[in-house]
Design a protein around this motif. Sequence first.
Motif, mmCIF file in Angstrom:
data_model
loop_
_atom_site.group_PDB
_atom_site.id
_atom_site.type_symbol
_atom_site.label_atom_id
_atom_site.label_comp_id
_atom_site.label_asym_id
_atom_site.label_seq_id
_atom_site.Cartn_x
_atom_site.Cartn_y
_atom_site.Cartn_z
ATOM 1 N N UNK A 160 52.983 42.101 38.774
ATOM 2 C CA UNK A 160 53.552 43.441 38.586
ATOM 3 C C UNK A 160 53.324 44.317 39.812
ATOM 4 N N UNK A 161 52.167 44.169 40.426
ATOM 5 C CA UNK A 161 51.816 45.052 41.540
ATOM 6 C C UNK A 161 52.113 44.441 42.905
ATOM 7 N N UNK A 162 52.580 43.190 42.926
ATOM 8 C CA UNK A 162 52.935 42.578 44.185
ATOM 9 C C UNK A 162 51.740 42.347 45.094
ATOM 10 N N UNK A 163 50.594 42.083 44.492
ATOM 11 C CA UNK A 163 49.365 41.849 45.248
ATOM 12 C C UNK A 163 48.856 40.442 44.960
ATOM 13 N N UNK A 164 48.040 39.918 45.860
ATOM 14 C CA UNK A 164 47.491 38.583 45.657
ATOM 15 C C UNK A 164 46.488 38.591 44.512
ATOM 16 N N UNK A 165 46.305 37.426 43.904
ATOM 17 C CA UNK A 165 45.332 37.295 42.819
ATOM 18 C C UNK A 165 43.936 37.652 43.316
ATOM 19 N N UNK A 166 43.608 37.237 44.540
ATOM 20 C CA UNK A 166 42.280 37.525 45.089
ATOM 21 C C UNK A 166 42.053 39.027 45.226
ATOM 22 N N UNK A 167 43.073 39.752 45.700
ATOM 23 C CA UNK A 167 42.955 41.207 45.847
ATOM 24 C C UNK A 167 42.785 41.868 44.483
ATOM 25 N N UNK A 168 43.605 41.451 43.509
ATOM 26 C CA UNK A 168 43.509 42.027 42.173
ATOM 27 C C UNK A 168 42.148 41.742 41.543
ATOM 28 N N UNK A 169 41.611 40.570 41.799
ATOM 29 C CA UNK A 169 40.307 40.214 41.232
ATOM 30 C C UNK A 169 39.223 41.139 41.775
ATOM 31 N N UNK A 170 39.266 41.457 43.068
ATOM 32 C CA UNK A 170 38.275 42.351 43.650
ATOM 33 C C UNK A 170 38.397 43.762 43.077
ATOM 34 N N UNK A 171 39.623 44.229 42.937
ATOM 35 C CA UNK A 171 39.836 45.566 42.369
ATOM 36 C C UNK A 171 39.316 45.623 40.932
ATOM 37 N N UNK A 172 39.666 44.624 40.135
ATOM 38 C CA UNK A 172 39.246 44.595 38.739
ATOM 39 C C UNK A 172 37.724 44.483 38.614
ATOM 40 N N UNK A 173 37.107 43.677 39.466
ATOM 41 C CA UNK A 173 35.655 43.527 39.419
ATOM 42 C C UNK A 173 34.961 44.854 39.706
ATOM 43 N N UNK A 174 35.514 45.609 40.666
ATOM 44 C CA UNK A 174 34.946 46.917 40.999
ATOM 45 C C UNK A 174 35.103 47.893 39.836
ATOM 46 N N UNK A 175 36.297 47.929 39.270
ATOM 47 C CA UNK A 175 36.553 48.837 38.149
ATOM 48 C C UNK A 175 35.745 48.441 36.914
ATOM 49 N N UNK A 176 35.585 47.137 36.705
ATOM 50 C CA UNK A 176 34.812 46.673 35.547
ATOM 51 C C UNK A 176 33.347 47.080 35.684
ATOM 52 N N UNK A 177 32.822 47.016 36.882
ATOM 53 C CA UNK A 177 31.419 47.379 37.096
ATOM 54 C C UNK A 177 31.161 48.838 36.740
ATOM 55 N N UNK A 178 32.195 49.670 36.907
ATOM 56 C CA UNK A 178 32.072 51.092 36.581
ATOM 57 C C UNK A 178 32.640 51.414 35.200
#
Length: 271
Positions: A50-68
Amino acid sequence: MEAGNRRRGRPKGFGGAKPAGTIQALDRALDVLEVLADGDGLTLSELSGKLGQSVATMHRVLATLERRAFVEISADKQEWHVGAEAYRLGAAFLRRGNVVERSRSAMWTLMQETGETSNLGVEKDGSVLFVSQVETHETIRAFFPPGSLSPLHASGIGKALLSTFDPTRIERLFRGREFERFTTKTIGSLVQLSEDIEATRARGYAIDDEERTMGMRCVAAPILNVHGEAVAGISVSGPTHRLSDDKVREIGEHVRRGAATVSRLLGATKA
Protein backbone atom coordinates in the motif's frame (compact mmCIF):
# COMPACT_ATOMS: atom_id res chain seq x y z
CA MET A 1 -25.24 -1.39 7.37
CA GLU A 2 -22.15 0.78 7.24
CA ALA A 3 -22.57 4.37 6.08
CA GLY A 4 -19.71 5.89 4.13
CA ASN A 5 -16.74 4.48 2.30
CA ARG A 6 -13.33 3.82 3.82
CA ARG A 7 -10.35 5.31 2.09
CA ARG A 8 -8.34 2.72 0.24
CA GLY A 9 -4.86 2.51 -1.19
CA ARG A 10 -2.09 4.99 -0.55
CA PRO A 11 -2.60 8.08 1.60
CA LYS A 12 -3.42 11.21 -0.36
CA GLY A 13 -0.23 12.68 -1.73
CA PHE A 14 1.93 9.69 -0.79
CA GLY A 15 4.87 9.04 -3.04
CA GLY A 16 5.21 12.64 -4.23
CA ALA A 17 7.92 15.05 -3.25
CA LYS A 18 7.83 15.90 0.44
CA PRO A 19 7.77 19.60 1.40
CA ALA A 20 11.13 21.08 2.29
CA GLY A 21 11.98 20.89 5.97
CA THR A 22 10.07 17.67 6.72
CA ILE A 23 11.55 14.55 8.31
CA GLN A 24 11.24 11.60 5.94
CA ALA A 25 11.33 8.89 8.62
CA LEU A 26 8.60 10.66 10.61
CA ASP A 27 6.51 11.13 7.46
CA ARG A 28 6.83 7.41 6.78
CA ALA A 29 5.74 6.47 10.31
CA LEU A 30 2.72 8.76 10.10
CA ASP A 31 1.79 7.27 6.72
CA VAL A 32 1.76 3.85 8.40
CA LEU A 33 -0.49 5.08 11.21
CA GLU A 34 -2.92 6.67 8.73
CA VAL A 35 -3.24 3.49 6.67
CA LEU A 36 -3.69 1.31 9.78
CA ALA A 37 -6.33 3.71 11.13
CA ASP A 38 -8.37 3.24 7.94
CA GLY A 39 -8.28 -0.57 8.02
CA ASP A 40 -9.21 -3.56 10.13
CA GLY A 41 -5.68 -4.93 10.33
CA LEU A 42 -2.95 -5.29 7.70
CA THR A 43 -0.06 -7.71 7.33
CA LEU A 44 3.50 -6.50 6.83
CA SER A 45 3.39 -7.34 3.11
CA GLU A 46 0.04 -5.57 2.67
CA LEU A 47 1.39 -2.42 4.33
CA SER A 48 4.49 -2.59 2.18
CA GLY A 49 2.38 -2.81 -0.97
CA LYS A 50 0.00 0.00 0.00
CA LEU A 51 2.79 2.41 0.87
CA GLY A 52 5.18 1.43 -1.90
CA GLN A 53 7.98 0.69 0.56
CA SER A 54 10.19 -2.36 1.00
CA VAL A 55 9.26 -4.99 3.56
CA ALA A 56 12.52 -4.29 5.40
CA THR A 57 11.72 -0.57 5.68
CA MET A 58 8.17 -1.25 6.88
CA HIS A 59 9.47 -3.73 9.45
CA ARG A 60 11.79 -1.11 10.95
CA VAL A 61 9.03 1.48 11.10
CA LEU A 62 6.60 -0.96 12.71
CA ALA A 63 9.19 -2.16 15.23
CA THR A 64 9.82 1.43 16.30
CA LEU A 65 6.13 2.23 16.61
CA GLU A 66 5.45 -1.04 18.44
CA ARG A 67 8.14 -0.26 21.01
CA ARG A 68 6.29 2.97 21.81
CA ALA A 69 2.85 1.20 21.75
CA PHE A 70 1.61 3.18 18.75
CA VAL A 71 0.94 -0.07 16.88
CA GLU A 72 0.39 -3.67 17.90
CA ILE A 73 0.26 -7.01 16.11
CA SER A 74 -2.32 -9.77 16.45
CA ALA A 75 -0.68 -13.09 17.28
CA ASP A 76 -3.19 -15.18 15.34
CA LYS A 77 -3.28 -13.41 11.95
CA GLN A 78 0.00 -11.47 12.14
CA GLU A 79 -1.92 -8.30 11.30
CA TRP A 80 -0.91 -4.85 12.48
CA HIS A 81 -3.33 -2.44 14.19
CA VAL A 82 -3.23 1.03 15.73
CA GLY A 83 -2.05 0.73 19.36
CA ALA A 84 -3.17 2.15 22.68
CA GLU A 85 -0.71 5.04 22.71
CA ALA A 86 -2.10 6.41 19.44
CA TYR A 87 -5.57 6.32 20.98
CA ARG A 88 -4.32 8.12 24.10
CA LEU A 89 -2.84 10.96 22.06
CA GLY A 90 -5.92 11.17 19.88
CA ALA A 91 -8.10 11.45 22.96
CA ALA A 92 -6.27 14.68 23.83
CA PHE A 93 -7.89 16.24 20.75
CA LEU A 94 -11.34 15.19 21.96
CA ARG A 95 -10.72 16.71 25.40
CA ARG A 96 -9.74 20.05 23.95
CA GLY A 97 -13.17 21.64 24.10
CA ASN A 98 -14.88 19.18 26.44
CA VAL A 99 -17.71 18.98 23.90
CA VAL A 100 -17.51 15.16 23.73
CA GLU A 101 -18.04 14.77 27.46
CA ARG A 102 -20.77 17.42 27.52
CA SER A 103 -22.60 15.77 24.61
CA ARG A 104 -22.62 12.19 25.85
CA SER A 105 -25.83 12.39 27.88
CA ALA A 106 -27.71 14.14 25.06
CA MET A 107 -26.52 11.51 22.59
CA TRP A 108 -27.81 8.69 24.78
CA THR A 109 -31.13 10.51 25.14
CA LEU A 110 -31.40 10.96 21.37
CA MET A 111 -30.73 7.28 20.75
CA GLN A 112 -33.40 6.30 23.26
CA GLU A 113 -35.95 8.84 21.98
CA THR A 114 -35.53 7.98 18.31
CA GLY A 115 -34.34 4.38 18.38
CA GLU A 116 -31.55 5.33 15.97
CA THR A 117 -27.80 5.91 16.17
CA SER A 118 -26.62 9.28 17.49
CA ASN A 119 -23.38 10.88 16.26
CA LEU A 120 -21.12 13.78 17.18
CA GLY A 121 -18.78 15.48 14.72
CA VAL A 122 -16.55 18.53 14.43
CA GLU A 123 -15.22 20.47 11.45
CA LYS A 124 -11.63 19.71 10.53
CA ASP A 125 -9.88 20.97 7.41
CA GLY A 126 -13.08 21.28 5.42
CA SER A 127 -14.51 17.90 6.44
CA VAL A 128 -16.57 16.47 9.28
CA LEU A 129 -14.51 14.44 11.75
CA PHE A 130 -16.74 12.03 13.70
CA VAL A 131 -15.59 11.94 17.32
CA SER A 132 -18.30 10.02 19.19
CA GLN A 133 -21.26 7.71 18.57
CA VAL A 134 -24.04 6.01 20.50
CA GLU A 135 -25.30 3.07 18.45
CA THR A 136 -28.85 1.80 18.27
CA HIS A 137 -29.54 -1.86 19.02
CA GLU A 138 -31.18 -2.30 15.60
CA THR A 139 -29.46 -4.82 13.30
CA ILE A 140 -29.47 -2.43 10.33
CA ARG A 141 -27.99 0.87 11.45
CA ALA A 142 -25.74 3.75 10.48
CA PHE A 143 -22.11 3.43 11.46
CA PHE A 144 -19.63 6.33 11.66
CA PRO A 145 -16.69 5.13 13.75
CA PRO A 146 -14.84 7.88 15.65
CA GLY A 147 -12.01 9.16 13.50
CA SER A 148 -13.82 8.76 10.17
CA LEU A 149 -14.25 11.75 7.84
CA SER A 150 -17.05 12.95 5.60
CA PRO A 151 -17.21 16.00 3.28
CA LEU A 152 -19.16 18.95 4.66
CA HIS A 153 -21.50 19.11 1.65
CA ALA A 154 -22.47 15.41 1.91
CA SER A 155 -23.07 15.17 5.64
CA GLY A 156 -25.96 16.14 7.90
CA ILE A 157 -23.54 17.42 10.53
CA GLY A 158 -21.50 19.17 7.84
CA LYS A 159 -24.51 21.08 6.54
CA ALA A 160 -25.63 21.87 10.11
CA LEU A 161 -22.22 23.43 10.78
CA LEU A 162 -22.27 25.30 7.47
CA SER A 163 -25.65 26.82 8.37
CA THR A 164 -23.87 28.84 11.09
CA PHE A 165 -21.18 30.19 8.73
CA ASP A 166 -21.51 33.50 6.91
CA PRO A 167 -21.68 33.42 3.08
CA THR A 168 -18.11 34.70 2.72
CA ARG A 169 -16.71 31.87 4.80
CA ILE A 170 -18.74 29.29 2.88
CA GLU A 171 -17.59 30.66 -0.47
CA ARG A 172 -13.97 30.64 0.71
CA LEU A 173 -14.31 27.01 1.83
CA PHE A 174 -15.69 25.80 -1.50
CA ARG A 175 -14.08 28.16 -4.00
CA GLY A 176 -12.30 26.04 -6.59
CA ARG A 177 -13.20 22.78 -4.86
CA GLU A 178 -14.92 19.93 -6.65
CA PHE A 179 -18.18 18.75 -5.11
CA GLU A 180 -17.48 15.04 -4.88
CA ARG A 181 -20.53 12.97 -5.81
CA PHE A 182 -21.35 9.87 -3.78
CA THR A 183 -24.93 9.21 -4.91
CA THR A 184 -27.36 10.72 -7.41
CA LYS A 185 -28.65 12.91 -4.57
CA THR A 186 -25.32 14.43 -3.53
CA ILE A 187 -25.19 18.22 -3.70
CA GLY A 188 -23.15 19.17 -6.76
CA SER A 189 -22.72 22.96 -6.72
CA LEU A 190 -22.32 25.95 -4.43
CA VAL A 191 -25.71 27.30 -5.56
CA GLN A 192 -27.42 24.04 -4.59
CA LEU A 193 -25.53 23.97 -1.28
CA SER A 194 -26.53 27.55 -0.49
CA GLU A 195 -30.19 26.70 -1.06
CA ASP A 196 -29.89 23.68 1.23
CA ILE A 197 -28.22 25.79 3.92
CA GLU A 198 -31.07 28.32 3.79
CA ALA A 199 -33.58 25.49 4.25
CA THR A 200 -31.52 24.18 7.17
CA ARG A 201 -31.57 27.58 8.87
CA ALA A 202 -35.33 27.85 8.43
CA ARG A 203 -35.95 24.36 9.91
CA GLY A 204 -33.33 24.53 12.64
CA TYR A 205 -31.78 21.23 11.53
CA ALA A 206 -30.06 19.76 8.48
CA ILE A 207 -31.06 16.68 6.49
CA ASP A 208 -28.77 14.30 4.62
CA ASP A 209 -31.25 12.49 2.39
CA GLU A 210 -29.20 9.63 0.89
CA GLU A 211 -26.56 12.17 -0.15
CA ARG A 212 -23.60 10.23 1.27
CA THR A 213 -24.95 6.66 1.16
CA MET A 214 -28.04 5.35 -0.61
CA GLY A 215 -30.58 3.96 1.81
CA MET A 216 -29.44 6.13 4.72
CA ARG A 217 -30.73 9.41 6.14
CA CYS A 218 -29.26 11.73 8.74
CA VAL A 219 -30.74 14.64 10.72
CA ALA A 220 -28.34 17.06 12.42
CA ALA A 221 -28.10 20.35 14.31
CA PRO A 222 -25.15 22.56 15.35
CA ILE A 223 -23.78 22.85 18.89
CA LEU A 224 -22.69 26.37 19.90
CA ASN A 225 -20.21 27.60 22.48
CA VAL A 226 -20.35 30.61 24.81
CA HIS A 227 -19.42 32.90 21.90
CA GLY A 228 -22.23 31.56 19.73
CA GLU A 229 -19.79 29.73 17.45
CA ALA A 230 -20.49 26.23 16.13
CA VAL A 231 -18.00 23.86 17.75
CA ALA A 232 -19.67 20.56 16.81
CA GLY A 233 -22.75 18.99 15.33
CA ILE A 234 -25.01 16.29 16.73
CA SER A 235 -27.09 13.97 14.58
CA VAL A 236 -29.33 10.93 14.33
CA SER A 237 -28.81 8.52 11.43
CA GLY A 238 -30.68 5.50 10.17
CA PRO A 239 -32.02 3.63 7.14
CA THR A 240 -34.61 5.36 4.97
CA HIS A 241 -37.21 2.63 5.55
CA ARG A 242 -37.34 3.72 9.21
CA LEU A 243 -36.75 7.45 8.66
CA SER A 244 -39.84 8.45 6.67
CA ASP A 245 -40.56 12.14 6.01
CA ASP A 246 -42.83 12.34 9.07
CA LYS A 247 -40.23 10.57 11.20
CA VAL A 248 -37.52 12.95 9.98
CA ARG A 249 -39.57 15.94 11.11
CA GLU A 250 -40.08 14.33 14.52
CA ILE A 251 -36.41 13.44 14.86
CA GLY A 252 -35.45 16.93 13.73
CA GLU A 253 -37.13 18.44 16.78
CA HIS A 254 -35.40 15.94 19.08
CA VAL A 255 -32.02 16.72 17.50
CA ARG A 256 -32.58 20.47 17.66
CA ARG A 257 -33.43 20.26 21.37
CA GLY A 258 -30.47 17.97 22.03
CA ALA A 259 -28.10 20.42 20.34
CA ALA A 260 -29.59 23.29 22.36
CA THR A 261 -29.11 21.35 25.60
CA VAL A 262 -25.43 20.74 24.90
CA SER A 263 -24.96 24.34 23.74
CA ARG A 264 -26.29 25.63 27.04
CA LEU A 265 -23.89 23.32 28.89
CA LEU A 266 -21.07 24.97 26.92
CA GLY A 267 -22.29 28.42 27.95
CA ALA A 268 -24.27 29.44 24.87
CA THR A 269 -27.05 31.93 25.57
CA LYS A 270 -28.83 31.81 22.19
CA ALA A 271 -29.19 28.05 21.83
